[in-house]
Motif scaffolding. Structure first.
Motif, PDB file in Angstrom:
ATOM      1  N   LEU A 191       0.831  -1.202   0.000  1.00 22.04           N
ATOM      2  CA  LEU A 191       0.000   0.000   0.000  1.00 22.04           C
ATOM      3  C   LEU A 191       0.867   1.253   0.000  1.00 22.04           C
ATOM      4  O   LEU A 191       1.919   1.298   0.632  1.00 22.04           O
ATOM      5  CB  LEU A 191      -0.924   0.005   1.218  1.00 22.04           C
ATOM      6  CG  LEU A 191      -2.100  -0.953   1.132  1.00 22.04           C
ATOM      7  CD1 LEU A 191      -2.795  -1.068   2.475  1.00 22.04           C
ATOM      8  CD2 LEU A 191      -3.081  -0.505   0.062  1.00 22.04           C
ATOM      9  N   ASN A 192       0.396   2.268  -0.705  1.00 18.33           N
ATOM     10  CA  ASN A 192       1.076   3.555  -0.786  1.00 18.33           C
ATOM     11  C   ASN A 192       0.396   4.514   0.196  1.00 18.33           C
ATOM     12  O   ASN A 192      -0.686   5.034  -0.098  1.00 18.33           O
ATOM     13  CB  ASN A 192       0.992   4.089  -2.222  1.00 18.33           C
ATOM     14  CG  ASN A 192       1.749   5.378  -2.413  1.00 18.33           C
ATOM     15  OD1 ASN A 192       2.528   5.777  -1.566  1.00 18.33           O
ATOM     16  ND2 ASN A 192       1.501   6.028  -3.539  1.00 18.33           N
ATOM     17  N   PRO A 193       0.996   4.751   1.366  1.00 17.75           N
ATOM     18  CA  PRO A 193       0.327   5.567   2.384  1.00 17.75           C
ATOM     19  C   PRO A 193       0.297   7.046   2.034  1.00 17.75           C
ATOM     20  O   PRO A 193       1.191   7.571   1.379  1.00 17.75           O
ATOM     21  CB  PRO A 193       1.176   5.327   3.629  1.00 17.75           C
ATOM     22  CG  PRO A 193       2.526   4.985   3.104  1.00 17.75           C
ATOM     23  CD  PRO A 193       2.291   4.271   1.804  1.00 17.75           C
ATOM     24  N   ARG A 194      -0.749   7.702   2.471  1.00 16.39           N
ATOM     25  CA  ARG A 194      -0.817   9.164   2.374  1.00 16.39           C
ATOM     26  C   ARG A 194       0.116   9.725   3.445  1.00 16.39           C
ATOM     27  O   ARG A 194       0.304   9.117   4.492  1.00 16.39           O
ATOM     28  CB  ARG A 194      -2.241   9.652   2.603  1.00 16.39           C
ATOM     29  CG  ARG A 194      -3.199   9.211   1.509  1.00 16.39           C
ATOM     30  CD  ARG A 194      -4.614   9.730   1.784  1.00 16.39           C
ATOM     31  NE  ARG A 194      -5.535   9.262   0.796  1.00 16.39           N
ATOM     32  CZ  ARG A 194      -5.922   9.953  -0.284  1.00 16.39           C
ATOM     33  NH1 ARG A 194      -5.427  11.169  -0.478  1.00 16.39           N
ATOM     34  NH2 ARG A 194      -6.783   9.450  -1.132  1.00 16.39           N
ATOM     35  N   ALA A 195       0.667  10.884   3.194  1.00 17.36           N
ATOM     36  CA  ALA A 195       1.592  11.509   4.136  1.00 17.36           C
ATOM     37  C   ALA A 195       0.831  12.125   5.304  1.00 17.36           C
ATOM     38  O   ALA A 195      -0.246  12.706   5.126  1.00 17.36           O
ATOM     39  CB  ALA A 195       2.416  12.581   3.435  1.00 17.36           C
ATOM     40  N   LEU A 196       1.387  12.021   6.489  1.00 17.55           N
ATOM     41  CA  LEU A 196       0.794  12.683   7.654  1.00 17.55           C
ATOM     42  C   LEU A 196       1.045  14.185   7.602  1.00 17.55           C
ATOM     43  O   LEU A 196       0.175  14.978   7.957  1.00 17.55           O
ATOM     44  CB  LEU A 196       1.381  12.116   8.950  1.00 17.55           C
ATOM     45  CG  LEU A 196       0.937  10.712   9.335  1.00 17.55           C
ATOM     46  CD1 LEU A 196       1.632  10.279  10.615  1.00 17.55           C
ATOM     47  CD2 LEU A 196      -0.568  10.628   9.497  1.00 17.55           C
ATOM     48  N   ALA A 197       2.239  14.575   7.196  1.00 17.83           N
ATOM     49  CA  ALA A 197       2.628  15.984   7.142  1.00 17.83           C
ATOM     50  C   ALA A 197       2.443  16.512   5.719  1.00 17.83           C
ATOM     51  O   ALA A 197       2.386  15.742   4.754  1.00 17.83           O
ATOM     52  CB  ALA A 197       4.074  16.146   7.577  1.00 17.83           C
TER      53      ALA A 197
END
Length: 135
Positions: free
Chosen positions: A17-23
Motif C-alpha cells: 500500500l502507498n500511504p498518504r503523508a501525515l505531514a
C-alpha cells in the motif's frame, strides 16, 4: 481492500500500500526541483492527513458553535447574558476540538493516526465512538 482515507492505493508491485503523508508535502519533479503552481507562483503543496483532519474538525466545531453564536452577539450588544447551559455547551465544543487537535498532532505515525478512527464495543455491545467522533 484498502482505506482511501489513509492510502493512495497500491504501489507498482500491487501488494504494498502507498500511504498518504501525515505531514504536508512540498511537491518536486523527478529532478528534485520545486513544482510551481502557475496561478499562485508558489511551490505546490499536498496537504497532509494531519492538517486535513485538523481543518475538518475545526470546521465541524465552527458549525456547532455557529448555531449558538447569536447568544454571544446578543450579550455583546448589551442584551441578555448567554445562558449557562449554552456557555457550557460551547466550552465543551471548544475543549473537544482542542483535544482532538492535540491527538491528531501527537500521532507519531500512520498506525497511531489510524487508531484515532477505531471504534470499540462497550459491555452491552454498543459501539463506542472513536476519538475522531468527538462532538
Amino acid at each position: 481492500t484498502w482505506d482511501n482515507r489513509f492510502y493512495w492505493g497500491y504501489l507498482d508491485d500491487n501488494e504494498t500500500l502507498n500511504p498518504r503523508a501525515l505531514a504536508d508535502v512540498s511537491e518536486v519533479d523527478g529532478d528534485g526541483e520545486a513544482i510551481i503552481d502557475e496561478i499562485t507562483g508558489e511551490q505546490m503543496v499536498t496537504v497532509g492527513l494531519k492538517n486535513q483532519y485538523i481543518a475538518q474538525k475545526k470546521t465541524e466545531a465552527n458549525a456547532l458553535l455557529h448555531e449558538t453564536d447569536w447568544y454571544v452577539v446578543r450579550e455583546a450588544e448589551g442584551g441578555s447574558a448567554v445562558p449557562d447551559a449554552i456557555a457550557t455547551a460551547r466550552a465543551a465544543v471548544r475543549t473537544a476540538c482542542a483535544g482532538i487537535e492535540t491527538k491528531i498532532t501527537n500521532a507519531s505515525d500512520l498506525d497511531a493516526f489510524m487508531a484515532l478512527f477505531d471504534t470499540s464495543l462497550d459491555g452491552d455491545g454498543n459501539v463506542v465512538k472513536s476519538d475522531m467522533d468527538c462532538y
